[in-house]
Design an enzyme around this catalytic site. Structure first.
Site, PDB file in Angstrom:
ATOM      1  N   LYS A 176       0.678  -1.347  -0.044  1.00 18.32           N
ATOM      2  CA  LYS A 176       0.085   0.187   0.019  1.00 18.32           C
ATOM      3  C   LYS A 176       0.935   1.243  -0.098  1.00 18.32           C
ATOM      4  CE  LYS A 176      -1.792   2.900   2.045  1.00 18.32           C
ATOM      5  NZ  LYS A 176      -1.653   4.445   1.704  1.00 18.32           N
ATOM      6  N   GLU A 251       9.597   1.183  10.987  1.00 13.62           N
ATOM      7  CA  GLU A 251      10.311   2.048  10.687  1.00 13.62           C
ATOM      8  C   GLU A 251       9.750   3.447  10.879  1.00 13.62           C
ATOM      9  OE1 GLU A 251      13.415   1.228  10.112  1.00 13.62           O
ATOM     10  OE2 GLU A 251      13.609  -0.769   9.859  1.00 13.62           O
ATOM     11  N   CYS A 285      13.783  10.214   7.230  1.00 13.11           N
ATOM     12  CA  CYS A 285      13.493   9.896   8.551  1.00 13.11           C
ATOM     13  C   CYS A 285      14.809  10.023   9.394  1.00 13.11           C
ATOM     14  CB  CYS A 285      12.997   8.379   8.599  1.00 13.11           C
ATOM     15  SG  CYS A 285      13.927   7.302   7.503  1.00 13.11           S
ATOM     16  N   GLU A 382      10.135  15.871  15.329  1.00 15.40           N
ATOM     17  CA  GLU A 382      10.495  15.518  13.695  1.00 15.40           C
ATOM     18  C   GLU A 382       9.449  16.649  13.082  1.00 15.40           C
ATOM     19  OE1 GLU A 382       8.875  12.164  11.791  1.00 15.40           O
ATOM     20  OE2 GLU A 382      10.951  11.717  10.996  1.00 15.40           O
TER      21      GLU A 382
HETATM   22  P1  NAD Z   1       2.220   8.351   7.715  1.00 17.49           P
HETATM   23  O1  NAD Z   1       2.364   7.644   8.780  1.00 17.49           O
HETATM   24  O2  NAD Z   1       1.221   9.503   7.659  1.00 17.49           O
HETATM   25  O3  NAD Z   1       1.894   7.424   6.401  1.00 17.49           O
HETATM   26  C1  NAD Z   1       2.527   6.346   6.012  1.00 17.49           C
HETATM   27  C2  NAD Z   1       1.520   5.314   5.331  1.00 17.49           C
HETATM   28  O4  NAD Z   1       0.550   4.882   6.119  1.00 17.49           O
HETATM   29  C3  NAD Z   1       0.856   5.959   4.035  1.00 17.49           C
HETATM   30  O5  NAD Z   1       0.954   5.052   3.203  1.00 17.49           O
HETATM   31  C4  NAD Z   1      -0.404   6.066   4.727  1.00 17.49           C
HETATM   32  O6  NAD Z   1      -1.415   6.161   3.810  1.00 17.49           O
HETATM   33  C5  NAD Z   1      -0.629   4.777   5.696  1.00 17.49           C
HETATM   34  N1  NAD Z   1      -1.426   5.325   6.670  1.00 17.49           N
HETATM   35  C6  NAD Z   1      -2.100   6.321   7.333  1.00 17.49           C
HETATM   36  N2  NAD Z   1      -2.923   6.018   8.259  1.00 17.49           N
HETATM   37  C7  NAD Z   1      -3.101   4.655   8.493  1.00 17.49           C
HETATM   38  C8  NAD Z   1      -3.695   3.929   9.189  1.00 17.49           C
HETATM   39  N3  NAD Z   1      -4.489   4.437  10.277  1.00 17.49           N
HETATM   40  N4  NAD Z   1      -3.572   2.629   9.093  1.00 17.49           N
HETATM   41  C9  NAD Z   1      -2.932   2.104   8.186  1.00 17.49           C
HETATM   42  N5  NAD Z   1      -2.241   2.770   7.290  1.00 17.49           N
HETATM   43  C10 NAD Z   1      -2.106   4.341   7.452  1.00 17.49           C
HETATM   44  O7  NAD Z   1       3.616   8.881   7.240  1.00 17.49           O
HETATM   45  P2  NAD Z   1       4.122   9.826   5.946  1.00 17.49           P
HETATM   46  O8  NAD Z   1       3.941  11.255   6.366  1.00 17.49           O
HETATM   47  O9  NAD Z   1       3.730   9.088   4.642  1.00 17.49           O
HETATM   48  O10 NAD Z   1       5.806   9.728   6.169  1.00 17.49           O
HETATM   49  C11 NAD Z   1       6.608  10.365   6.932  1.00 17.49           C
HETATM   50  C12 NAD Z   1       6.990   9.846   8.259  1.00 17.49           C
HETATM   51  O11 NAD Z   1       7.673   8.485   7.616  1.00 17.49           O
HETATM   52  C13 NAD Z   1       8.019  10.343   9.013  1.00 17.49           C
HETATM   53  O12 NAD Z   1       7.613  10.474  10.351  1.00 17.49           O
HETATM   54  C14 NAD Z   1       9.399   9.633   8.740  1.00 17.49           C
HETATM   55  O13 NAD Z   1      10.309   9.912   9.897  1.00 17.49           O
HETATM   56  C15 NAD Z   1       8.879   8.362   8.344  1.00 17.49           C
HETATM   57  N6  NAD Z   1       9.812   7.527   7.871  1.00 17.49           N
HETATM   58  C16 NAD Z   1      10.362   6.612   8.441  1.00 17.49           C
HETATM   59  C17 NAD Z   1      11.732   5.817   7.693  1.00 17.49           C
HETATM   60  C18 NAD Z   1      12.577   4.839   8.459  1.00 17.49           C
HETATM   61  O14 NAD Z   1      13.188   4.174   7.783  1.00 17.49           O
HETATM   62  N7  NAD Z   1      12.521   4.761   9.773  1.00 17.49           N
HETATM   63  C19 NAD Z   1      11.588   5.977   6.396  1.00 17.49           C
HETATM   64  C20 NAD Z   1      11.136   7.107   5.799  1.00 17.49           C
HETATM   65  C21 NAD Z   1      10.091   7.645   6.292  1.00 17.49           C
END
Ligand code: NAD
Length: 488
Positions: A176, A251, A285, A382
Protein backbone atom coordinates in the site's frame (compact mmCIF):
# COMPACT_ATOMS: atom_id res chain seq x y z
CA UNK A 1 0.97 6.19 -15.47
CA UNK A 2 -1.28 3.46 -14.12
CA UNK A 3 -4.96 4.04 -13.49
CA UNK A 4 -5.70 0.61 -12.03
CA UNK A 5 -4.81 -1.46 -9.02
CA UNK A 6 -2.54 -4.47 -9.50
CA UNK A 7 -4.24 -7.50 -7.95
CA UNK A 8 -3.73 -11.19 -8.73
CA UNK A 9 -1.60 -10.39 -11.77
CA UNK A 10 -4.29 -8.19 -13.31
CA UNK A 11 -4.91 -4.45 -13.63
CA UNK A 12 -8.31 -3.87 -12.07
CA UNK A 13 -10.54 -0.90 -11.33
CA UNK A 14 -11.09 -0.14 -7.65
CA UNK A 15 -14.22 -1.78 -6.28
CA UNK A 16 -15.83 1.58 -5.47
CA UNK A 17 -14.57 3.05 -8.75
CA UNK A 18 -12.96 6.00 -7.00
CA UNK A 19 -9.73 7.86 -7.46
CA UNK A 20 -7.70 10.62 -5.89
CA UNK A 21 -5.73 13.52 -7.34
CA UNK A 22 -1.97 13.38 -7.49
CA UNK A 23 -0.35 16.81 -7.35
CA UNK A 24 2.99 18.06 -8.62
CA UNK A 25 4.35 19.91 -5.56
CA UNK A 26 6.48 22.26 -7.68
CA UNK A 27 3.52 23.57 -9.70
CA UNK A 28 0.56 22.67 -7.44
CA UNK A 29 -1.11 21.16 -10.52
CA UNK A 30 -2.99 17.88 -10.58
CA UNK A 31 -1.17 15.63 -13.04
CA UNK A 32 -2.83 12.27 -12.45
CA UNK A 33 -5.82 10.57 -10.91
CA UNK A 34 -4.74 7.43 -9.08
CA UNK A 35 -7.02 4.51 -8.22
CA UNK A 36 -8.41 4.60 -4.67
CA UNK A 37 -8.52 1.12 -3.22
CA UNK A 38 -10.86 0.27 -0.35
CA UNK A 39 -11.64 -2.63 1.94
CA UNK A 40 -13.05 -4.84 -0.85
CA UNK A 41 -9.90 -4.35 -2.92
CA UNK A 42 -7.74 -5.17 0.09
CA UNK A 43 -9.79 -8.36 0.69
CA UNK A 44 -9.38 -9.33 -2.94
CA UNK A 45 -5.62 -8.62 -2.82
CA UNK A 46 -5.04 -10.50 0.46
CA UNK A 47 -6.98 -13.52 -0.90
CA UNK A 48 -4.87 -13.44 -4.05
CA UNK A 49 -1.69 -13.28 -1.97
CA UNK A 50 -2.90 -16.18 0.22
CA UNK A 51 -3.73 -18.35 -2.80
CA UNK A 52 -0.36 -17.59 -4.35
CA UNK A 53 1.37 -18.44 -1.08
CA UNK A 54 -0.44 -21.77 -0.80
CA UNK A 55 0.34 -22.57 -4.45
CA UNK A 56 3.57 -23.25 -6.31
CA UNK A 57 5.36 -20.08 -5.18
CA UNK A 58 6.39 -21.75 -1.93
CA UNK A 59 8.05 -24.52 -3.91
CA UNK A 60 10.35 -22.12 -5.75
CA UNK A 61 14.03 -22.15 -4.83
CA UNK A 62 15.99 -19.08 -3.86
CA UNK A 63 17.69 -19.37 -7.24
CA UNK A 64 14.32 -19.19 -9.05
CA UNK A 65 13.38 -16.11 -7.08
CA UNK A 66 16.81 -14.52 -7.63
CA UNK A 67 16.19 -14.70 -11.40
CA UNK A 68 12.89 -12.84 -10.95
CA UNK A 69 14.48 -10.21 -8.69
CA UNK A 70 17.30 -9.64 -11.17
CA UNK A 71 14.70 -9.39 -13.94
CA UNK A 72 12.89 -6.63 -12.03
CA UNK A 73 16.23 -4.85 -11.46
CA UNK A 74 16.90 -5.03 -15.24
CA UNK A 75 13.51 -3.41 -15.97
CA UNK A 76 14.15 -0.62 -13.44
CA UNK A 77 17.59 0.08 -14.89
CA UNK A 78 16.20 0.11 -18.44
CA UNK A 79 13.45 2.61 -17.45
CA UNK A 80 15.46 4.61 -14.95
CA UNK A 81 15.11 7.98 -16.70
CA UNK A 82 11.34 7.66 -17.02
CA UNK A 83 11.00 6.49 -13.43
CA UNK A 84 13.19 9.32 -12.14
CA UNK A 85 11.10 11.91 -14.02
CA UNK A 86 7.92 10.41 -12.57
CA UNK A 87 9.46 10.58 -9.10
CA UNK A 88 10.32 14.28 -9.51
CA UNK A 89 6.79 15.11 -10.71
CA UNK A 90 5.21 13.11 -7.92
CA UNK A 91 7.47 13.90 -4.97
CA UNK A 92 9.27 17.12 -5.97
CA UNK A 93 12.85 15.98 -5.33
CA UNK A 94 15.59 17.24 -7.67
CA UNK A 95 16.23 14.97 -10.67
CA UNK A 96 19.78 13.89 -9.67
CA UNK A 97 18.38 12.70 -6.31
CA UNK A 98 15.57 10.86 -8.07
CA UNK A 99 18.06 9.15 -10.39
CA UNK A 100 20.13 8.14 -7.38
CA UNK A 101 16.99 6.70 -5.72
CA UNK A 102 16.08 4.69 -8.81
CA UNK A 103 19.60 3.28 -9.09
CA UNK A 104 19.42 2.35 -5.40
CA UNK A 105 16.04 0.73 -6.02
CA UNK A 106 17.52 -1.51 -8.73
CA UNK A 107 20.53 -2.17 -6.47
CA UNK A 108 18.21 -3.27 -3.66
CA UNK A 109 16.51 -5.84 -5.94
CA UNK A 110 19.93 -7.13 -7.05
CA UNK A 111 21.20 -7.38 -3.49
CA UNK A 112 18.18 -9.43 -2.41
CA UNK A 113 18.62 -11.62 -5.50
CA UNK A 114 22.05 -12.52 -4.08
CA UNK A 115 20.60 -13.20 -0.65
CA UNK A 116 17.82 -15.35 -2.12
CA UNK A 117 20.49 -17.64 -3.58
CA UNK A 118 22.38 -17.89 -0.30
CA UNK A 119 19.11 -18.89 1.35
CA UNK A 120 19.20 -22.16 -0.62
CA UNK A 121 22.65 -22.89 0.86
CA UNK A 122 21.50 -22.08 4.40
CA UNK A 123 18.42 -24.27 4.20
CA UNK A 124 18.35 -27.37 6.45
CA UNK A 125 21.51 -26.42 8.35
CA UNK A 126 22.29 -29.04 11.04
CA UNK A 127 22.27 -27.78 14.61
CA UNK A 128 24.54 -29.72 16.98
CA UNK A 129 22.63 -30.94 20.07
CA UNK A 130 24.03 -32.12 23.41
CA UNK A 131 22.06 -35.41 23.16
CA UNK A 132 23.25 -37.74 20.38
CA UNK A 133 19.90 -39.52 20.28
CA UNK A 134 18.51 -36.48 18.50
CA UNK A 135 19.48 -34.61 15.39
CA UNK A 136 18.18 -31.21 14.48
CA UNK A 137 18.19 -29.00 11.44
CA UNK A 138 17.02 -25.46 10.89
CA UNK A 139 14.74 -24.31 8.11
CA UNK A 140 14.00 -20.78 7.02
CA UNK A 141 10.50 -20.64 5.63
CA UNK A 142 8.60 -17.69 4.16
CA UNK A 143 6.38 -15.93 6.67
CA UNK A 144 3.22 -16.01 4.54
CA UNK A 145 1.26 -12.96 3.41
CA UNK A 146 2.84 -9.59 4.20
CA UNK A 147 0.95 -6.29 4.40
CA UNK A 148 3.41 -3.53 3.50
CA UNK A 149 2.54 0.13 4.07
CA UNK A 150 4.98 2.81 2.94
CA UNK A 151 5.46 6.62 3.06
CA UNK A 152 6.09 9.24 0.36
CA UNK A 153 9.64 10.46 0.89
CA UNK A 154 11.37 7.79 -1.24
CA UNK A 155 8.37 6.37 -3.11
CA UNK A 156 10.03 3.65 -5.18
CA UNK A 157 12.97 2.97 -2.90
CA UNK A 158 10.72 2.40 0.13
CA UNK A 159 8.69 -0.03 -2.00
CA UNK A 160 11.92 -1.89 -2.87
CA UNK A 161 12.98 -2.11 0.79
CA UNK A 162 9.75 -4.03 1.43
CA UNK A 163 9.08 -5.93 -1.81
CA UNK A 164 12.61 -7.15 -2.61
CA UNK A 165 13.32 -9.00 0.69
CA UNK A 166 9.77 -10.40 0.77
CA UNK A 167 10.18 -11.84 -2.75
CA UNK A 168 13.64 -13.17 -1.85
CA UNK A 169 12.17 -14.94 1.17
CA UNK A 170 9.31 -16.47 -0.84
CA UNK A 171 6.55 -14.55 0.93
CA UNK A 172 3.62 -12.98 -0.92
CA UNK A 173 2.47 -9.43 -0.34
CA UNK A 174 0.03 -6.57 -0.59
CA UNK A 175 1.83 -3.23 -0.95
CA UNK A 176 0.00 0.00 0.00
CA UNK A 177 1.96 3.05 -1.26
CA UNK A 178 1.40 6.55 0.12
CA UNK A 179 -1.55 8.43 -1.37
CA UNK A 180 0.80 11.38 -1.94
CA UNK A 181 3.16 9.45 -4.21
CA UNK A 182 1.46 6.38 -5.71
CA UNK A 183 2.91 6.52 -9.24
CA UNK A 184 6.22 4.65 -9.33
CA UNK A 185 5.30 1.84 -6.93
CA UNK A 186 2.52 0.85 -9.36
CA UNK A 187 5.14 0.46 -12.09
CA UNK A 188 6.45 -2.53 -10.14
CA UNK A 189 3.25 -4.30 -11.24
CA UNK A 190 4.28 -3.96 -14.90
CA UNK A 191 7.70 -5.36 -14.09
CA UNK A 192 6.14 -8.27 -12.20
CA UNK A 193 4.13 -9.06 -15.36
CA UNK A 194 7.14 -8.66 -17.60
CA UNK A 195 9.41 -11.04 -15.65
CA UNK A 196 6.64 -13.59 -15.13
CA UNK A 197 6.09 -13.31 -11.39
CA UNK A 198 3.21 -15.70 -10.59
CA UNK A 199 -0.16 -13.98 -10.18
CA UNK A 200 -0.95 -12.91 -6.62
CA UNK A 201 2.63 -12.89 -5.33
CA UNK A 202 2.82 -9.08 -5.51
CA UNK A 203 -0.36 -7.02 -5.23
CA UNK A 204 -0.37 -3.22 -5.20
CA UNK A 205 -3.33 -1.32 -3.79
CA UNK A 206 -3.04 2.46 -3.82
CA UNK A 207 -5.42 4.47 -1.68
CA UNK A 208 -5.87 6.57 1.42
CA UNK A 209 -4.57 5.46 4.80
CA UNK A 210 -8.03 5.16 6.35
CA UNK A 211 -9.61 3.48 3.32
CA UNK A 212 -6.87 1.05 2.24
CA UNK A 213 -4.23 1.10 5.00
CA UNK A 214 -6.58 0.39 7.91
CA UNK A 215 -8.26 -2.69 6.34
CA UNK A 216 -4.84 -4.05 5.34
CA UNK A 217 -3.48 -3.64 8.88
CA UNK A 218 -6.58 -5.30 10.37
CA UNK A 219 -6.94 -8.12 7.86
CA UNK A 220 -6.83 -11.52 9.57
CA UNK A 221 -5.32 -13.06 6.43
CA UNK A 222 -2.14 -11.01 6.78
CA UNK A 223 0.67 -12.78 8.68
CA UNK A 224 3.11 -9.90 8.86
CA UNK A 225 2.81 -6.11 8.87
CA UNK A 226 5.79 -4.10 7.65
CA UNK A 227 5.26 -0.39 8.11
CA UNK A 228 7.31 2.72 7.39
CA UNK A 229 5.84 6.07 8.35
CA UNK A 230 5.09 8.33 11.27
CA UNK A 231 5.04 7.40 14.95
CA UNK A 232 1.26 7.99 15.43
CA UNK A 233 0.40 5.73 12.47
CA UNK A 234 3.02 3.21 13.60
CA UNK A 235 1.32 3.04 16.96
CA UNK A 236 -2.03 2.26 15.27
CA UNK A 237 -0.38 -0.42 13.13
CA UNK A 238 1.10 -1.99 16.26
CA UNK A 239 -2.33 -1.99 17.95
CA UNK A 240 -3.87 -3.64 14.89
CA UNK A 241 -1.09 -6.24 14.90
CA UNK A 242 -1.57 -6.85 18.63
CA UNK A 243 -5.24 -7.82 18.12
CA UNK A 244 -4.16 -10.83 16.08
CA UNK A 245 -0.59 -11.33 17.38
CA UNK A 246 0.80 -10.52 13.94
CA UNK A 247 4.51 -10.19 13.36
CA UNK A 248 5.23 -6.48 12.97
CA UNK A 249 8.19 -4.33 11.98
CA UNK A 250 8.10 -0.54 12.26
CA UNK A 251 10.40 2.04 10.67
CA UNK A 252 9.32 5.34 12.17
CA UNK A 253 10.46 8.91 12.61
CA UNK A 254 13.53 10.52 14.07
CA UNK A 255 15.21 13.65 15.38
CA UNK A 256 18.79 12.63 14.88
CA UNK A 257 21.75 14.50 16.34
CA UNK A 258 24.95 15.51 14.56
CA UNK A 259 27.81 16.13 17.03
CA UNK A 260 30.49 18.37 15.58
CA UNK A 261 33.75 18.65 17.55
CA UNK A 262 36.10 21.61 17.32
CA UNK A 263 38.94 19.65 15.67
CA UNK A 264 36.82 18.77 12.62
CA UNK A 265 37.53 20.15 9.17
CA UNK A 266 35.09 23.03 8.77
CA UNK A 267 34.54 22.68 5.02
CA UNK A 268 33.83 18.94 5.30
CA UNK A 269 31.53 19.68 8.24
CA UNK A 270 29.52 22.27 6.26
CA UNK A 271 29.07 19.77 3.44
CA UNK A 272 27.92 16.88 5.63
CA UNK A 273 25.75 18.97 7.95
CA UNK A 274 23.96 20.38 4.87
CA UNK A 275 23.61 16.95 3.30
CA UNK A 276 22.20 15.66 6.58
CA UNK A 277 19.35 18.17 6.65
CA UNK A 278 18.75 19.57 3.15
CA UNK A 279 18.98 16.34 1.11
CA UNK A 280 15.46 15.42 -0.05
CA UNK A 281 14.28 18.76 1.43
CA UNK A 282 14.93 17.35 4.91
CA UNK A 283 12.12 14.84 4.41
CA UNK A 284 14.33 12.01 5.58
CA UNK A 285 13.57 9.89 8.63
CA UNK A 286 17.26 9.83 9.54
CA UNK A 287 17.89 13.54 8.79
CA UNK A 288 20.42 14.92 11.26
CA UNK A 289 18.10 17.75 12.21
CA UNK A 290 19.72 18.61 15.57
CA UNK A 291 23.25 19.96 15.36
CA UNK A 292 25.46 20.05 18.43
CA UNK A 293 28.51 22.17 17.68
CA UNK A 294 31.45 22.66 20.05
CA UNK A 295 31.80 26.23 21.34
CA UNK A 296 35.25 27.02 19.95
CA UNK A 297 34.30 26.58 16.30
CA UNK A 298 30.61 27.43 16.51
CA UNK A 299 30.75 31.02 15.19
CA UNK A 300 33.16 30.19 12.36
CA UNK A 301 31.19 27.11 11.37
CA UNK A 302 27.80 28.85 11.48
CA UNK A 303 29.04 31.74 9.35
CA UNK A 304 30.17 29.29 6.64
CA UNK A 305 26.96 27.28 6.94
CA UNK A 306 24.88 30.43 6.44
CA UNK A 307 26.88 31.40 3.34
CA UNK A 308 26.24 28.01 1.72
CA UNK A 309 22.65 27.54 2.90
CA UNK A 310 21.63 30.98 1.60
CA UNK A 311 22.80 30.16 -1.90
CA UNK A 312 21.41 26.60 -2.16
CA UNK A 313 19.64 26.58 -5.54
CA UNK A 314 15.89 26.21 -4.97
CA UNK A 315 13.42 25.34 -7.72
CA UNK A 316 11.48 22.80 -9.72
CA UNK A 317 13.39 19.52 -9.44
CA UNK A 318 13.35 19.16 -13.23
CA UNK A 319 15.53 22.24 -13.69
CA UNK A 320 19.27 21.66 -13.98
CA UNK A 321 21.35 22.76 -11.01
CA UNK A 322 18.47 22.71 -8.51
CA UNK A 323 19.50 21.18 -5.18
CA UNK A 324 16.39 21.89 -3.11
CA UNK A 325 12.93 21.13 -4.48
CA UNK A 326 9.48 21.70 -2.96
CA UNK A 327 8.11 19.79 0.00
CA UNK A 328 5.83 16.95 -0.97
CA UNK A 329 2.41 18.50 -0.27
CA UNK A 330 0.52 21.59 0.86
CA UNK A 331 -0.06 19.93 4.23
CA UNK A 332 3.63 19.20 4.76
CA UNK A 333 4.54 22.73 3.65
CA UNK A 334 2.16 24.31 6.18
CA UNK A 335 3.32 21.93 8.89
CA UNK A 336 6.96 22.95 8.39
CA UNK A 337 6.08 26.67 8.25
CA UNK A 338 4.09 26.29 11.49
CA UNK A 339 7.19 24.90 13.24
CA UNK A 340 9.27 27.84 11.96
CA UNK A 341 6.60 30.36 13.01
CA UNK A 342 6.43 28.87 16.50
CA UNK A 343 10.21 29.33 16.82
CA UNK A 344 9.94 32.91 15.59
CA UNK A 345 7.12 33.69 18.03
CA UNK A 346 9.12 32.22 20.91
CA UNK A 347 12.11 34.40 20.08
CA UNK A 348 14.40 31.69 18.70
CA UNK A 349 17.19 33.24 16.66
CA UNK A 350 17.12 32.44 12.93
CA UNK A 351 20.48 32.20 11.17
CA UNK A 352 18.93 31.88 7.72
CA UNK A 353 15.75 30.94 5.84
CA UNK A 354 12.52 30.98 7.78
CA UNK A 355 10.13 31.55 4.93
CA UNK A 356 8.47 30.04 1.91
CA UNK A 357 10.78 29.91 -1.05
CA UNK A 358 8.67 30.79 -4.10
CA UNK A 359 5.26 32.12 -5.01
CA UNK A 360 4.02 28.87 -6.45
CA UNK A 361 4.90 25.41 -5.20
CA UNK A 362 5.52 24.11 -1.71
CA UNK A 363 9.02 25.55 -1.28
CA UNK A 364 10.64 26.35 2.05
CA UNK A 365 14.06 27.98 2.23
CA UNK A 366 16.89 26.20 4.06
CA UNK A 367 16.35 27.28 7.64
CA UNK A 368 18.76 27.24 10.60
CA UNK A 369 17.48 27.98 14.11
CA UNK A 370 19.91 28.82 16.93
CA UNK A 371 19.73 27.75 20.56
CA UNK A 372 16.06 26.80 20.91
CA UNK A 373 15.14 25.72 24.46
CA UNK A 374 15.46 21.97 25.01
CA UNK A 375 11.71 21.57 25.35
CA UNK A 376 10.89 23.59 22.23
CA UNK A 377 9.17 21.53 19.50
CA UNK A 378 11.78 22.57 16.92
CA UNK A 379 14.38 20.81 19.09
CA UNK A 380 12.33 17.83 20.25
CA UNK A 381 9.89 17.00 17.40
CA UNK A 382 10.37 15.66 13.91
CA UNK A 383 9.76 18.56 11.48
CA UNK A 384 10.48 16.63 8.26
CA UNK A 385 11.61 19.68 6.32
CA UNK A 386 14.80 21.68 5.60
CA UNK A 387 15.03 23.01 9.16
CA UNK A 388 18.13 22.57 11.31
CA UNK A 389 18.14 23.35 15.05
CA UNK A 390 21.56 24.15 16.54
CA UNK A 391 22.94 24.12 20.07
CA UNK A 392 26.48 24.75 21.27
CA UNK A 393 28.23 22.41 23.73
CA UNK A 394 31.46 22.47 25.73
CA UNK A 395 32.37 18.89 26.62
CA UNK A 396 32.03 15.47 25.02
CA UNK A 397 29.91 14.26 27.94
CA UNK A 398 27.51 17.18 27.52
CA UNK A 399 27.20 16.53 23.76
CA UNK A 400 26.47 12.84 24.25
CA UNK A 401 23.91 13.59 26.94
CA UNK A 402 22.11 16.15 24.76
CA UNK A 403 22.20 13.90 21.69
CA UNK A 404 20.66 10.96 23.58
CA UNK A 405 18.04 13.15 25.24
CA UNK A 406 15.30 12.38 22.73
CA UNK A 407 12.34 10.02 22.49
CA UNK A 408 13.70 8.99 19.07
CA UNK A 409 16.72 6.82 18.35
CA UNK A 410 17.02 6.32 14.61
CA UNK A 411 20.40 7.80 13.68
CA UNK A 412 23.28 9.98 14.86
CA UNK A 413 26.41 11.47 13.32
CA UNK A 414 29.71 12.45 14.90
CA UNK A 415 32.55 14.40 13.32
CA UNK A 416 36.03 14.86 14.75
CA UNK A 417 39.67 14.43 13.71
CA UNK A 418 40.09 12.18 16.76
CA UNK A 419 39.00 8.74 15.60
CA UNK A 420 39.09 7.25 19.10
CA UNK A 421 36.67 9.91 20.22
CA UNK A 422 34.41 9.21 17.23
CA UNK A 423 34.35 5.51 18.07
CA UNK A 424 33.70 6.22 21.76
CA UNK A 425 30.80 8.55 20.96
CA UNK A 426 29.38 6.13 18.35
CA UNK A 427 29.29 3.40 20.99
CA UNK A 428 27.36 5.54 23.45
CA UNK A 429 24.70 6.75 21.00
CA UNK A 430 21.23 5.29 21.62
CA UNK A 431 20.52 5.05 17.89
CA UNK A 432 20.27 2.23 15.39
CA UNK A 433 22.54 3.95 12.86
CA UNK A 434 25.67 6.00 13.59
CA UNK A 435 27.70 7.83 10.96
CA UNK A 436 31.28 8.91 11.63
CA UNK A 437 32.57 11.91 9.68
CA UNK A 438 29.53 11.83 7.37
CA UNK A 439 25.73 11.78 7.47
CA UNK A 440 23.11 9.73 5.61
CA UNK A 441 25.01 7.24 3.42
CA UNK A 442 22.78 4.18 3.16
CA UNK A 443 23.63 0.75 1.79
CA UNK A 444 21.34 -2.20 1.07
CA UNK A 445 23.83 -4.41 2.93
CA UNK A 446 23.70 -2.55 6.27
CA UNK A 447 20.88 -2.89 8.83
CA UNK A 448 18.45 0.04 8.96
CA UNK A 449 16.15 0.87 11.86
CA UNK A 450 15.81 2.65 15.14
CA UNK A 451 15.75 2.39 18.90
CA UNK A 452 13.12 3.92 21.22
CA UNK A 453 10.15 5.48 19.34
CA UNK A 454 11.98 5.24 16.02
CA UNK A 455 10.75 1.73 15.54
CA UNK A 456 11.02 -1.99 16.00
CA UNK A 457 13.19 -4.32 13.94
CA UNK A 458 15.65 -3.70 11.13
CA UNK A 459 15.28 -3.52 7.37
CA UNK A 460 17.98 -4.06 4.73
CA UNK A 461 20.86 -6.53 4.92
CA UNK A 462 20.07 -10.08 5.96
CA UNK A 463 18.02 -8.59 8.80
CA UNK A 464 15.58 -7.34 6.17
CA UNK A 465 15.31 -10.81 4.67
CA UNK A 466 14.62 -12.35 8.07
CA UNK A 467 11.64 -9.99 8.48
CA UNK A 468 9.92 -12.26 5.96
CA UNK A 469 11.16 -15.63 7.22
CA UNK A 470 10.04 -17.93 9.99
CA UNK A 471 12.72 -20.05 11.62
CA UNK A 472 11.73 -23.67 12.09
CA UNK A 473 13.58 -26.44 13.95
CA UNK A 474 13.10 -30.00 12.73
CA UNK A 475 14.24 -32.42 15.42
CA UNK A 476 14.52 -36.15 14.77
CA UNK A 477 14.80 -39.03 17.25
CA UNK A 478 17.49 -41.16 15.63
CA UNK A 479 18.56 -43.64 18.33
CA UNK A 480 17.97 -47.33 17.72
CA UNK A 481 16.89 -47.98 21.35
CA UNK A 482 13.26 -47.10 22.28
CA UNK A 483 12.58 -43.88 24.22
CA UNK A 484 11.47 -45.97 27.21
CA UNK A 485 9.68 -43.41 29.36
CA UNK A 486 6.30 -45.15 29.61
CA UNK A 487 7.04 -48.43 27.90
CA UNK A 488 9.83 -49.92 29.96
P1 NAD B 1 2.20 8.41 7.64
O1 NAD B 1 2.31 7.64 8.89
O2 NAD B 1 1.27 9.55 7.58
O3 NAD B 1 1.77 7.45 6.42
C1 NAD B 1 2.54 6.31 6.06
C2 NAD B 1 1.64 5.33 5.34
O4 NAD B 1 0.64 4.86 6.24
C3 NAD B 1 0.90 5.90 4.14
O5 NAD B 1 0.86 4.93 3.12
C4 NAD B 1 -0.50 6.14 4.70
O6 NAD B 1 -1.51 6.09 3.72
C5 NAD B 1 -0.64 4.99 5.66
N1 NAD B 1 -1.59 5.18 6.75
C6 NAD B 1 -1.99 6.36 7.31
N2 NAD B 1 -2.83 6.12 8.33
C7 NAD B 1 -2.98 4.77 8.42
C8 NAD B 1 -3.69 3.91 9.30
N3 NAD B 1 -4.44 4.39 10.30
N4 NAD B 1 -3.59 2.58 9.12
C9 NAD B 1 -2.82 2.09 8.13
N5 NAD B 1 -2.12 2.85 7.26
C10 NAD B 1 -2.19 4.18 7.41
O7 NAD B 1 3.69 8.86 7.28
P2 NAD B 1 4.17 9.75 6.04
O8 NAD B 1 3.77 11.17 6.33
O9 NAD B 1 3.74 9.12 4.77
O10 NAD B 1 5.75 9.60 6.12
C11 NAD B 1 6.57 10.39 6.91
C12 NAD B 1 7.00 9.63 8.14
O11 NAD B 1 7.65 8.43 7.75
C13 NAD B 1 8.02 10.40 8.95
O12 NAD B 1 7.72 10.31 10.32
C14 NAD B 1 9.33 9.67 8.66
O13 NAD B 1 10.29 9.79 9.65
C15 NAD B 1 8.85 8.26 8.49
N6 NAD B 1 9.83 7.48 7.71
C16 NAD B 1 10.61 6.56 8.38
C17 NAD B 1 11.58 5.84 7.69
C18 NAD B 1 12.46 4.84 8.42
O14 NAD B 1 13.10 4.04 7.75
N7 NAD B 1 12.54 4.84 9.74
C19 NAD B 1 11.75 6.03 6.32
C20 NAD B 1 10.93 6.95 5.68
C21 NAD B 1 9.98 7.68 6.39
Amino acid sequence: MKEHLYINGEWVSPDLGGGFDVINPATEEVFHRAPAGSEEDINHAVNAARNAFEGDWRKTTGKDRAALLNGIADCIERDKDTLAHLEVTDNGKPLPEALWDIEDTAGCFRYYAELAETLDEQQDTPLPLPDARFSCHIRHEPIGVAGQIIPWNYPMLMAAWKVAPALAAGATMVLKPSELTPITALELGSYADEVGLPAGVLNIVTGLGVEAGVPLARHPGVDKLAFTGSVPTGSKIMSAAAQQIKNVSLELGGKSAFILFDDADIEAAVEWVMFGIFWNQGQVCSATSRLLVQHDIADRFLARLKQEADKLPLGNGMEPGVLLGPLVSREQYHKVLRFIDSARMDGVEMLCGGDAGMEKGYFVRPTVLLEPPLNHPVWSDEIFGPVLAVKRFKTEAEAVQLANQSRFGLAAAVMSADQDRCARVANTMRAGIVWINCSQPTFSQAPWGGMKQSGIGRELGHWGLHNYLETKQVTRYQASEPWGWYLK
